[in-house]
Design a protein around this motif. Structure first.
Motif, mmCIF file in Angstrom:
data_model
loop_
_atom_site.group_PDB
_atom_site.id
_atom_site.type_symbol
_atom_site.label_atom_id
_atom_site.label_comp_id
_atom_site.label_asym_id
_atom_site.label_seq_id
_atom_site.Cartn_x
_atom_site.Cartn_y
_atom_site.Cartn_z
ATOM 1 N N CYS A 101 0.840 -1.193 0.000
ATOM 2 C CA CYS A 101 0.000 0.000 0.000
ATOM 3 C C CYS A 101 0.880 1.249 0.000
ATOM 4 O O CYS A 101 1.899 1.292 0.688
ATOM 5 N N ALA A 102 0.430 2.259 -0.725
ATOM 6 C CA ALA A 102 1.194 3.498 -0.793
ATOM 7 C C ALA A 102 0.953 4.357 0.443
ATOM 8 O O ALA A 102 -0.106 4.293 1.071
ATOM 9 N N SER A 103 1.980 5.138 0.786
ATOM 10 C CA SER A 103 1.870 6.218 1.768
ATOM 11 C C SER A 103 1.453 5.750 3.160
ATOM 12 O O SER A 103 0.790 6.487 3.901
ATOM 13 N N ARG A 104 1.818 4.546 3.552
ATOM 14 C CA ARG A 104 1.419 4.032 4.865
ATOM 15 C C ARG A 104 2.376 4.524 5.949
ATOM 16 O O ARG A 104 3.580 4.385 5.847
ATOM 17 N N VAL A 105 1.777 5.104 6.989
ATOM 18 C CA VAL A 105 2.549 5.553 8.146
ATOM 19 C C VAL A 105 1.778 5.137 9.407
ATOM 20 O O VAL A 105 0.590 5.407 9.490
ATOM 21 N N PRO A 106 2.418 4.547 10.390
ATOM 22 C CA PRO A 106 3.825 4.140 10.394
ATOM 23 C C PRO A 106 4.044 2.961 9.452
ATOM 24 O O PRO A 106 3.082 2.298 9.052
ATOM 25 N N PRO A 107 5.270 2.671 9.110
ATOM 26 C CA PRO A 107 5.533 1.559 8.190
ATOM 27 C C PRO A 107 5.168 0.225 8.832
ATOM 28 O O PRO A 107 5.317 0.049 10.036
ATOM 29 N N PRO A 108 4.649 -0.701 8.060
ATOM 30 C CA PRO A 108 4.176 -1.966 8.626
ATOM 31 C C PRO A 108 5.301 -2.931 8.978
ATOM 32 O O PRO A 108 6.421 -2.807 8.488
ATOM 33 N N SER A 109 4.969 -3.906 9.816
ATOM 34 C CA SER A 109 5.957 -4.895 10.247
ATOM 35 C C SER A 109 5.564 -6.332 9.896
ATOM 36 O O SER A 109 6.334 -7.250 10.152
ATOM 37 N N ARG A 110 4.405 -6.543 9.312
ATOM 38 C CA ARG A 110 3.986 -7.894 8.967
ATOM 39 C C ARG A 110 4.412 -8.248 7.551
ATOM 40 O O ARG A 110 4.324 -7.424 6.641
ATOM 41 N N GLU A 111 4.828 -9.474 7.364
ATOM 42 C CA GLU A 111 5.199 -9.922 6.026
ATOM 43 C C GLU A 111 4.055 -9.721 5.046
ATOM 44 O O GLU A 111 4.265 -9.354 3.888
ATOM 45 N N TYR A 112 2.845 -9.955 5.523
ATOM 46 C CA TYR A 112 1.665 -9.863 4.661
ATOM 47 C C TYR A 112 1.537 -8.485 4.020
ATOM 48 O O TYR A 112 0.981 -8.345 2.927
ATOM 49 N N ASP A 113 2.049 -7.464 4.682
ATOM 50 C CA ASP A 113 1.900 -6.097 4.181
ATOM 51 C C ASP A 113 2.858 -5.764 3.051
ATOM 52 O O ASP A 113 2.779 -4.690 2.482
ATOM 53 N N TYR A 114 3.759 -6.682 2.749
ATOM 54 C CA TYR A 114 4.751 -6.430 1.713
ATOM 55 C C TYR A 114 4.518 -7.380 0.543
ATOM 56 O O TYR A 114 4.327 -8.580 0.743
ATOM 57 N N ASN A 115 4.539 -6.853 -0.672
ATOM 58 C CA ASN A 115 4.253 -7.710 -1.818
ATOM 59 C C ASN A 115 5.349 -7.733 -2.868
ATOM 60 O O ASN A 115 5.208 -8.412 -3.875
ATOM 61 N N TYR A 116 6.427 -6.997 -2.675
ATOM 62 C CA TYR A 116 7.577 -7.085 -3.575
ATOM 63 C C TYR A 116 8.797 -7.370 -2.715
ATOM 64 O O TYR A 116 9.043 -6.667 -1.733
ATOM 65 N N TRP A 117 9.537 -8.396 -3.099
ATOM 66 C CA TRP A 117 10.665 -8.866 -2.308
ATOM 67 C C TRP A 117 11.919 -9.000 -3.159
ATOM 68 O O TRP A 117 11.844 -9.377 -4.332
ATOM 69 N N GLY A 118 13.049 -8.698 -2.538
ATOM 70 C CA GLY A 118 14.311 -8.959 -3.191
ATOM 71 C C GLY A 118 14.695 -10.428 -3.034
ATOM 72 O O GLY A 118 14.002 -11.202 -2.381
ATOM 73 N N GLN A 119 15.830 -10.786 -3.614
ATOM 74 C CA GLN A 119 16.267 -12.176 -3.595
ATOM 75 C C GLN A 119 17.009 -12.534 -2.316
ATOM 76 O O GLN A 119 17.230 -13.712 -2.029
ATOM 77 N N GLY A 120 17.407 -11.537 -1.561
ATOM 78 C CA GLY A 120 18.096 -11.779 -0.293
ATOM 79 C C GLY A 120 19.605 -11.699 -0.425
ATOM 80 O O GLY A 120 20.170 -11.955 -1.492
ATOM 81 N N THR A 121 20.238 -11.342 0.676
ATOM 82 C CA THR A 121 21.696 -11.303 0.740
ATOM 83 C C THR A 121 22.130 -11.923 2.065
ATOM 84 O O THR A 121 21.536 -11.657 3.113
ATOM 85 N N GLN A 122 23.151 -12.762 2.010
ATOM 86 C CA GLN A 122 23.577 -13.503 3.192
ATOM 87 C C GLN A 122 24.471 -12.644 4.082
ATOM 88 O O GLN A 122 25.426 -12.016 3.603
#
Length: 127
Positions: A101-122
């Motif tokens: 979601c755009a413009s959300r404050v405060p920023p969310p902490s649940r995984e469900y709230d995020y829909n684009y993910w990077g590949q990860g870095t170790q």
């Protein structure tokens, strides 16, 4: 939102520092909160920190508060995670993610709230 690409991971001794970067190719980067999550071997992915689109609001997990700092440069479409005083228990694959979601404050902490993910870095912290 485009693609998210993390970088900056590596091997560091306990007490050391690393800075992770997450670059976005999306054209509307600045209106979305961004988060960092991590997943240690054999464990579920967990929230680390998040930052609002403007950068004025941040939120940290208790386990990293005072040691990690999230920031962003909207001109460069990049979010950063400065990690200081690293501990062996910080060892994990670190992922950045963009809020669904755009413009959300405060920023969310649940995984469900995020829909684009990077590949990860170790990130590996040796004792």
């Amino acid at each position: 939102q485009g693609q998210l690409v993390e970088s900056g991971g590596g091997l560091v001794q306990a007490g050391g520092s690393l800075r992770l970067s997450c670059a976005s190719s999306g054209r509307t980067f600045s209106i979305y909160a961004m988060g960092w999550f991590r997943q240690a071997p054999g464990k579920e992915r967990e929230f680390v920190t998040a930052i609002s689109g403007s950068g004025r609001s941040t939120y940290y997990a208790d386990s990293v508060k005072g040691r990690f700092t999230i920031s962003r440069d909207n001109a460069k479409n990049t979010v950063y995670l400065q990690m200081n005083s690293l501990k062996p228990e910080d060892t994990a694959v670190y992922f950045c993610a963009a809020d669904r979601c755009a413009s959300r404050v405060p920023p969310p902490s649940r995984e469900y709230d995020y829909n684009y993910w990077g590949q990860g870095t170790q990130v590996t912290v040796s004792s």
